[in-house]
Scaffold this active site. Structure first.
Site, PDB file in Angstrom:
ATOM      1  N   ASN A   9     -12.790  19.740 -11.854  1.00 25.63           N
ATOM      2  CA  ASN A   9     -12.815  19.315 -13.259  1.00 25.63           C
ATOM      3  C   ASN A   9     -11.522  19.831 -13.885  1.00 25.63           C
ATOM      4  O   ASN A   9     -11.406  21.008 -14.196  1.00 25.63           O
ATOM      5  CB  ASN A   9     -14.048  19.912 -13.956  1.00 25.63           C
ATOM      6  CG  ASN A   9     -14.066  19.628 -15.440  1.00 25.63           C
ATOM      7  OD1 ASN A   9     -13.269  18.833 -15.942  1.00 25.63           O
ATOM      8  ND2 ASN A   9     -14.971  20.275 -16.161  1.00 25.63           N
ATOM      9  N   LYS A  11     -10.274  19.231 -16.675  1.00 23.91           N
ATOM     10  CA  LYS A  11     -10.350  19.418 -18.140  1.00 23.91           C
ATOM     11  C   LYS A  11      -9.105  18.815 -18.807  1.00 23.91           C
ATOM     12  O   LYS A  11      -8.532  17.882 -18.285  1.00 23.91           O
ATOM     13  CB  LYS A  11     -10.564  20.901 -18.467  1.00 23.91           C
ATOM     14  CG  LYS A  11     -11.758  21.472 -17.688  1.00 23.91           C
ATOM     15  CD  LYS A  11     -12.254  22.780 -18.200  1.00 23.91           C
ATOM     16  CE  LYS A  11     -13.458  23.223 -17.344  1.00 23.91           C
ATOM     17  NZ  LYS A  11     -14.053  24.465 -17.801  1.00 23.91           N
ATOM     18  N   HIS A  94     -20.937  17.816 -19.887  1.00 21.87           N
ATOM     19  CA  HIS A  94     -20.381  19.153 -19.632  1.00 21.87           C
ATOM     20  C   HIS A  94     -20.655  20.033 -20.854  1.00 21.87           C
ATOM     21  O   HIS A  94     -20.654  19.551 -21.985  1.00 21.87           O
ATOM     22  CB  HIS A  94     -18.879  19.045 -19.369  1.00 21.87           C
ATOM     23  CG  HIS A  94     -18.278  20.331 -18.908  1.00 21.87           C
ATOM     24  ND1 HIS A  94     -17.943  21.337 -19.783  1.00 21.87           N
ATOM     25  CD2 HIS A  94     -17.992  20.786 -17.658  1.00 21.87           C
ATOM     26  CE1 HIS A  94     -17.467  22.360 -19.090  1.00 21.87           C
ATOM     27  NE2 HIS A  94     -17.486  22.054 -17.798  1.00 21.87           N
ATOM     28  N   GLU A  96     -18.866  21.990 -22.444  1.00 22.13           N
ATOM     29  CA  GLU A  96     -17.809  21.930 -23.471  1.00 22.13           C
ATOM     30  C   GLU A  96     -17.998  20.718 -24.371  1.00 22.13           C
ATOM     31  O   GLU A  96     -17.742  20.776 -25.576  1.00 22.13           O
ATOM     32  CB  GLU A  96     -16.422  21.930 -22.793  1.00 22.13           C
ATOM     33  CG  GLU A  96     -16.075  23.318 -22.274  1.00 22.13           C
ATOM     34  CD  GLU A  96     -15.188  23.343 -21.044  1.00 22.13           C
ATOM     35  OE1 GLU A  96     -14.537  22.322 -20.724  1.00 22.13           O
ATOM     36  OE2 GLU A  96     -15.142  24.406 -20.383  1.00 22.13           O
ATOM     37  N   GLU A 166     -24.321  24.623 -14.269  1.00 22.42           N
ATOM     38  CA  GLU A 166     -23.213  25.455 -14.725  1.00 22.42           C
ATOM     39  C   GLU A 166     -23.673  26.404 -15.830  1.00 22.42           C
ATOM     40  O   GLU A 166     -23.754  25.998 -16.993  1.00 22.42           O
ATOM     41  CB  GLU A 166     -22.077  24.583 -15.270  1.00 22.42           C
ATOM     42  CG  GLU A 166     -21.481  23.645 -14.245  1.00 22.42           C
ATOM     43  CD  GLU A 166     -20.051  23.271 -14.611  1.00 22.42           C
ATOM     44  OE1 GLU A 166     -19.183  23.423 -13.735  1.00 22.42           O
ATOM     45  OE2 GLU A 166     -19.795  22.849 -15.745  1.00 22.42           O
ATOM     46  N   GLY A 172     -15.223  29.589 -16.825  1.00 20.83           N
ATOM     47  CA  GLY A 172     -13.907  30.049 -17.272  1.00 20.83           C
ATOM     48  C   GLY A 172     -13.856  31.537 -17.590  1.00 20.83           C
ATOM     49  O   GLY A 172     -12.897  32.001 -18.208  1.00 20.83           O
ATOM     50  N   SER A 212     -16.670  29.548 -12.471  1.00 23.51           N
ATOM     51  CA  SER A 212     -15.800  30.526 -11.810  1.00 23.51           C
ATOM     52  C   SER A 212     -15.909  30.497 -10.284  1.00 23.51           C
ATOM     53  O   SER A 212     -15.892  31.546  -9.637  1.00 23.51           O
ATOM     54  CB  SER A 212     -16.048  31.926 -12.369  1.00 23.51           C
ATOM     55  OG  SER A 212     -15.782  31.947 -13.769  1.00 23.51           O
ATOM     56  N   GLY A 233     -13.562  24.298 -12.168  1.00 24.06           N
ATOM     57  CA  GLY A 233     -12.609  24.128 -13.264  1.00 24.06           C
ATOM     58  C   GLY A 233     -11.260  24.750 -12.926  1.00 24.06           C
ATOM     59  O   GLY A 233     -10.449  24.144 -12.222  1.00 24.06           O
TER      60      GLY A 233
HETATM   61  P1  PGA Z   1     -14.511  27.163 -14.164  1.00 24.61           P
HETATM   62  O1  PGA Z   1     -15.078  25.831 -14.869  1.00 24.61           O
HETATM   63  O2  PGA Z   1     -14.505  26.885 -12.685  1.00 24.61           O
HETATM   64  O3  PGA Z   1     -13.121  27.318 -14.717  1.00 24.61           O
HETATM   65  O4  PGA Z   1     -15.412  28.267 -14.529  1.00 24.61           O
HETATM   66  C1  PGA Z   1     -16.130  25.122 -14.319  1.00 24.61           C
HETATM   67  C2  PGA Z   1     -16.449  23.922 -15.178  1.00 24.61           C
HETATM   68  O5  PGA Z   1     -16.366  24.038 -16.406  1.00 24.61           O
HETATM   69  O6  PGA Z   1     -16.795  22.858 -14.654  1.00 24.61           O
END
Ligand code: PGA
Length: 247
Positions: A9, A11, A94, A96, A166, A172, A212, A233
């Site tokens: 992803n 983003k 997602h 976000e 998630e 993140g 993560s 991500g």
């Molecule tokens: P991250 O994000 O791997 O940076 O934690 C995962 C995601 O938001 O899909």
């Protein structure tokens, strides 16, 4: 046997020029026999990345789409627009988008239904906040997200679905869920699928973990019986993604 599926992803990162260069670099070395590999890129990068991965087994996915076919929806992108660009996967709901763009379980459901109607596989995201985990309502919360998100989705479609678990507190933050925590929720997701549909559907649906994920923890997470890969991500923008894919 469910084939693993590992999706990056990206983003809101990478211009088309940067995206093409990253895709070129990552496509060499990613073992697509063991896992399905998807780059979920910004809409403006879909063309450039599709060109860059031509000839490989890597798929290009989108990070969002709207649930209407066309019309006065300034700034939105439809399923047909994605399809015409060769997109066959789309991330839906997602955290976000839920947090920053006010998406609800109901809008997620409309988007999931539209994606299936058009033949695009949704990667439907679910996950609890830190407060929800601390209050011990994680499983109830996730069950509700899955049930509402899949309202009206037939079992044939659900078998093709990808669900990404998630935990919001792990996204993140560098704080990964332990493999036991991730397995517990992914297994609860499979249990609710068996309730909504049947055991066959629950066995067929792929459930990813996200939050993560790195080359260092991917093997442990993906080794759990109900974790069928990851939604990645930060590490998907780096060469570490190859390590994750080839865990
Ligand atoms: P991250 O994000 O791997 O940076 O934690 C995962 C995601 O938001 O899909």
């Amino acid at each position: 046997m469910r084939k693993k599926v590992i999706a990056g992803n990206w983003k809101m990162n990478m211009t088309p020029t940067e995206a093409a260069a990253l895709a070129e670099r990552l496509k060499n070395g990613a073992d697509t026999d063991k896992s399905d590999v998807i780059f979920c890129v910004p809409a403006t990068d879909i063309y450039a990345v599709s060109q860059a991965v031509k000839g490989s087994n890597i798929s290009v996915g989108a990070q969002n789409m709207f649930f209407e076919d066309n019309g006065a929806y300034t700034g939105e992108i439809s399923a047909n627009m994605l399809l015409d660009m060769g997109v066959r996967y789309v991330i839906i709901g997602h955290s976000e988008r839920r947090e920053l763009f006010a998406e609800t379980n109901e809008t997620v459901n409309k988007k999931v239904l539209k994606a299936f109607e058009k033949g695009i596989v949704p990667i439907m995201c679910v996950g609890e906040s830190l407060v929800q985990r601390e209050k011990a309502v994680t499983i109830e919360w996730i069950r509700m997200q899955v049930k509402v998100g899949l309202f009206g989705v037939k079992s044939d479609a659900a078998k093709k679905l990808i669900i990404a678990y998630e935990p919001i507190w792990a996204i993140g933050t560098g704080k990964t869920a332990t493999s036991a925590q991730a397995q517990e929720v992914c297994s609860a997701i499979r249990a609710v699928l068996a309730e909504i549909y049947d055991a066959d559907t629950a066995e067929a649906t792929r459930v990813q973990y996200g939050g993560s994920v790195t080359g260092a923890n991917a093997g442990e997470l993906f080794g759990q019986p109900d974790i069928d890969g990851g939604l990645v991500g930060g590490a998907s923008l780096k060469d570490d993604f190859i390590k994750i894919v080839n865990y």
